[in-house]
Design a protein around this motif. Structure first.
Motif, PDB file in Angstrom:
ATOM      1  N   ALA A 142       2.017   9.026  -5.692  1.00 19.62           N
ATOM      2  CA  ALA A 142       2.199  10.441  -5.356  1.00 19.62           C
ATOM      3  C   ALA A 142       3.309  11.039  -6.186  1.00 19.62           C
ATOM      4  CB  ALA A 142       2.528  10.574  -3.874  1.00 19.62           C
ATOM      5  N   GLU A 152       9.265  25.082 -10.071  1.00 13.03           N
ATOM      6  CA  GLU A 152       8.221  26.119 -10.113  1.00 13.03           C
ATOM      7  C   GLU A 152       8.158  26.934  -8.821  1.00 13.03           C
ATOM      8  OE1 GLU A 152       4.388  24.495 -11.113  1.00 13.03           O
ATOM      9  OE2 GLU A 152       5.182  23.656 -12.971  1.00 13.03           O
ATOM     10  N   SER A 153       8.431  26.246  -7.690  1.00  9.65           N
ATOM     11  CA  SER A 153       8.295  26.935  -6.394  1.00  9.65           C
ATOM     12  C   SER A 153       9.605  27.599  -5.941  1.00  9.65           C
ATOM     13  CB  SER A 153       7.847  25.927  -5.332  1.00  9.65           C
ATOM     14  OG  SER A 153       8.855  24.965  -5.157  1.00  9.65           O
ATOM     15  N   PHE A 154      10.684  27.429  -6.701  1.00  8.96           N
ATOM     16  CA  PHE A 154      11.997  27.909  -6.252  1.00  8.96           C
ATOM     17  C   PHE A 154      12.014  29.420  -6.017  1.00  8.96           C
ATOM     18  CE2 PHE A 154      14.973  24.294  -7.872  1.00  8.96           C
ATOM     19  CZ  PHE A 154      14.302  23.406  -7.042  1.00  8.96           C
ATOM     20  N   SER A 155      11.502  30.170  -7.016  1.00  8.95           N
ATOM     21  CA  SER A 155      11.584  31.631  -6.905  1.00  8.95           C
ATOM     22  C   SER A 155      10.807  32.120  -5.684  1.00  8.95           C
ATOM     23  CB  SER A 155      11.060  32.288  -8.185  1.00  8.95           C
ATOM     24  OG  SER A 155       9.731  31.841  -8.422  1.00  8.95           O
ATOM     25  N   SER A 156       9.644  31.549  -5.477  1.00  5.22           N
ATOM     26  CA  SER A 156       8.821  31.960  -4.330  1.00  5.22           C
ATOM     27  C   SER A 156       9.538  31.647  -3.018  1.00  5.22           C
ATOM     28  CB  SER A 156       7.490  31.227  -4.407  1.00  5.22           C
ATOM     29  OG  SER A 156       6.958  31.006  -3.138  1.00  5.22           O
ATOM     30  N   GLN A 157      10.112  30.446  -2.937  1.00  2.19           N
ATOM     31  CA  GLN A 157      10.795  30.054  -1.691  1.00  2.19           C
ATOM     32  C   GLN A 157      12.011  30.924  -1.413  1.00  2.19           C
ATOM     33  OE1 GLN A 157      10.811  25.909  -0.257  1.00  2.19           O
ATOM     34  NE2 GLN A 157      10.476  25.397  -2.385  1.00  2.19           N
ATOM     35  N   ASP A 181       1.399   3.900  -2.901  1.00  3.50           N
ATOM     36  CA  ASP A 181       1.006   5.288  -2.621  1.00  3.50           C
ATOM     37  C   ASP A 181       2.133   6.245  -2.948  1.00  3.50           C
ATOM     38  OD1 ASP A 181      -1.521   4.984  -1.933  1.00  3.50           O
ATOM     39  OD2 ASP A 181      -1.324   5.476   0.204  1.00  3.50           O
ATOM     40  N   THR A 182       3.347   5.841  -2.499  1.00  2.00           N
ATOM     41  CA  THR A 182       4.531   6.668  -2.747  1.00  2.00           C
ATOM     42  C   THR A 182       4.734   6.856  -4.245  1.00  2.00           C
ATOM     43  OG1 THR A 182       5.485   5.654  -0.802  1.00  2.00           O
ATOM     44  CG2 THR A 182       6.988   6.881  -2.215  1.00  2.00           C
ATOM     45  N   LEU A 235       0.836  -1.208   0.000  1.00  2.00           N
ATOM     46  CA  LEU A 235       0.000   0.000   0.000  1.00  2.00           C
ATOM     47  C   LEU A 235       0.872   1.259   0.000  1.00  2.00           C
ATOM     48  CD1 LEU A 235      -2.839   1.386   0.596  1.00  2.00           C
ATOM     49  CD2 LEU A 235      -2.129   1.264   2.977  1.00  2.00           C
ATOM     50  N   LEU A 236       1.834   1.255   0.931  1.00  2.00           N
ATOM     51  CA  LEU A 236       2.678   2.442   1.070  1.00  2.00           C
ATOM     52  C   LEU A 236       3.523   2.674  -0.165  1.00  2.00           C
ATOM     53  CD1 LEU A 236       3.667   1.923   4.768  1.00  2.00           C
ATOM     54  CD2 LEU A 236       2.407   3.857   3.844  1.00  2.00           C
ATOM     55  N   LYS A 295       2.855  14.076  -9.069  1.00  2.00           N
ATOM     56  CA  LYS A 295       3.493  15.388  -8.947  1.00  2.00           C
ATOM     57  C   LYS A 295       4.853  15.438  -9.635  1.00  2.00           C
ATOM     58  CE  LYS A 295       0.145  16.790  -6.342  1.00  2.00           C
ATOM     59  NZ  LYS A 295      -0.767  17.863  -6.780  1.00  2.00           N
ATOM     60  N   MET A 336       9.942  14.028  -6.402  1.00  2.00           N
ATOM     61  CA  MET A 336      10.045  14.775  -5.147  1.00  2.00           C
ATOM     62  C   MET A 336       9.595  16.227  -5.339  1.00  2.00           C
ATOM     63  SD  MET A 336      13.707  13.348  -3.895  1.00  2.00           S
ATOM     64  CE  MET A 336      14.074  14.756  -2.894  1.00  2.00           C
ATOM     65  N   PRO A 337       8.713  16.709  -4.450  1.00  2.00           N
ATOM     66  CA  PRO A 337       8.269  18.106  -4.601  1.00  2.00           C
ATOM     67  C   PRO A 337       9.428  19.094  -4.468  1.00  2.00           C
ATOM     68  CG  PRO A 337       6.898  16.919  -3.037  1.00  2.00           C
ATOM     69  CD  PRO A 337       8.044  16.023  -3.355  1.00  2.00           C
ATOM     70  N   GLN A 338      10.493  18.649  -3.754  1.00  2.00           N
ATOM     71  CA  GLN A 338      11.642  19.546  -3.559  1.00  2.00           C
ATOM     72  C   GLN A 338      12.334  19.882  -4.879  1.00  2.00           C
ATOM     73  OE1 GLN A 338      11.006  16.900  -1.636  1.00  2.00           O
ATOM     74  NE2 GLN A 338      11.639  17.251   0.487  1.00  2.00           N
TER      75      GLN A 338
END
Lengths: 185, 246
Positions: free
Chosen positions: A18, A31-36, A14-15, A10-11, A22, A25-27
């Motif tokens: 996920a 896309e989110s780099f500039s905001s962070q 799921d991994t 299951l895990l 996406k 890894m979300p890291q």
């Protein structure tokens, strides 16, 4: 069924799902780099400025003030200790002086008393010697006197004895008595 | 059920843009703001009524001051006190970021490589500039060629020294990011075990992983502190290298 009997499965699924949804890894999503980076820079600078200009000077000041207070107490304690030590030294010195003075006085008094005592002893000795000499001379004189008077007294005594025994008076002579005892020289 | 990596997803709360760059306010930004607010509150409450004989709150704040002061004193010396505010802020920022990330439903912004790398890169640039400003470019470059080494060896040694120097921001940032990410992923995986095993064995099966989860949470809190400490102490060592090139 397999999904519920194998939690690992299951895990893992799921991994994987996920990650697939996406794109891993979300890291690693740029896309989110500039905001962070923007928010990190902004908030870190704000926190740095608040700390640098507001909080840290307060801590520095109170610590400085504390150090100064402790130092002033230490200085005061040191001064008190120094004055105490100097007082103890002064007291010791005075005590030593008094002790010396006392010893000197005792020594002086002892010597003076010794002198008086020696003088008195000498006086007593002299007096004693004088009295002894006088007594000796008195004894000699009395002895001479007795020696001189003794034949006469003996003659008188023998006269009185003769009178008592014989019932008649007879006057003896001192010279005869001396001849009798062989002291006629 | 969401996967163990889902917790690291950046979610936009308010969309914003500046000069063509996306600067949206996200869950990561919120967590950072919470970190700043928490630190400010911690400092404010501790230093509200300053006393020469400190209160408990003041002692806690002052002990954090002493901790960083001791770290700088031991690793850099008195010259390092110039950078005290920076190292103090850095340590508390990372520490509180790590610890707040341990709260359920919060976000661990230190588990993002771009954040840790930005900090590490800033430190790297700063440290390099300090070294050049203090010693000049020639002396700084000599740092990569240790004296007393035979010339043939320099061919091998200089590239190694340069690579080692350039890898500093990477090692610094990856260490923090990887620790945080791995820890939180593990917590999520074990948390999943608790849920799934408990649900399938009338709760009994979930007890063991729950106990493990609790122990692991304790370990994570220690790691949160340790990583902040390691980050701060390595920054100190890099600054020390910059000040006293050897």
């Amino acid at each position: 069924m397999l999904r519920y009997t194998f939690p690992f499965y299951l895990l893992i699924t799921d991994t994987i799902s996920a990650s697939e949804e996406k794109g891993g890894m979300p890291q690693l999503n740029p896309e989110s780099f500039s905001s962070q980076i923007f928010w990190l820079t902004l908030l870190f600078i704000i926190l740095f400025l608040i700390n640098h200009y507001f909080f840290l000077p307060k801590i520095k000041n109170i610590r400085k003030k504390r150090d100064e207070t402790i130092q002033s107490y230490l200085d005061e304690a040191k001064n008190l200790n120094d004055s105490f030590n100097s007082l103890v030294d002064k007291m010791d010195k005075e005590f030593e002086e008094v002790k010396n003075e006392q010893n000197t006085l005792i020594k002086k008094t002892f010597e003076e008393n010794k002198k008086i005592f020696d003088k008195k002893i000498l006086e007593i000795n002299n007096d004693f010697e004088d009295k002894k000499n006088k007594l000796n001379s008195d004894i000699d004189e009395n002895k001479k006197l007795i020696t001189k008077e003794l034949p006469k007294l003996c003659v008188d005594l023998s006269d009185k004895l003769y009178e008592k025994i014989m019932g008649e008076k007879k006057k003896g002579s001192v010279n005869d008595f001396k001849k009798l005892i062989g002291d006629d020289k | 059920m969401a996967g163990p990596l889902a917790q690291f997803e950046i979610k936009k709360i308010i969309e914003m843009e500046a000069f063509g760059y996306d600067i949206s306010f996200t869950n990561s930004s919120l967590a950072m703001i919470m970190t700043v607010v928490f630190i400010s509150l911690f400092m404010y409450l501790g230093l509200r009524n300053l006393e020469i004989i400190p209160s408990k709150k003041q002692s806690v704040v002052e002990s954090s001051y002493e901790f960083i002061s001791g770290m700088i004193g031991d690793n850099i010396g008195n010259e390092g006190m110039k950078y005290f505010s920076f190292i103090f802020t850095l340590f508390l920022f990372i520490l509180v970021g790590n610890l707040l990330g341990m709260l359920p439903y919060s976000f661990t912004w230190t588990s993002h490589i771009i954040v840790t790398f930005s900090i590490a890169f800033f430190i790297f640039i700063g440290v390099t500039l300090i070294a050049i400003y203090k010693h000049g470019i020639v002396k700084f470059l000599k740092f990569f060629a240790p004296s007393g080494v035979p010339k043939p060896m320099l061919i091998l040694l200089v590239p190694i020294e340069i690579i080692s120097y350039l890898s500093r921001p990477i090692s610094l940032s990856v260490r923090l990011f990887a620790n945080m990410m791995a820890g939180h992923t593990l917590l999520k995986v074990i948390g999943g075990f608790v849920f799934v095993l408990g649900a399938n064995s009338f709760i009994v099966g979930g007890i063991l992983p729950l106990a493990f989860l609790i122990a692991l949470t304790g370990l994570e809190i220690v790691i949160a502190f340790l990583q902040a400490y390691v980050f701060a102490i390595l920054t100190c060592l890099y600054i020390n290298d910059a000040i006293h090139l050897h």
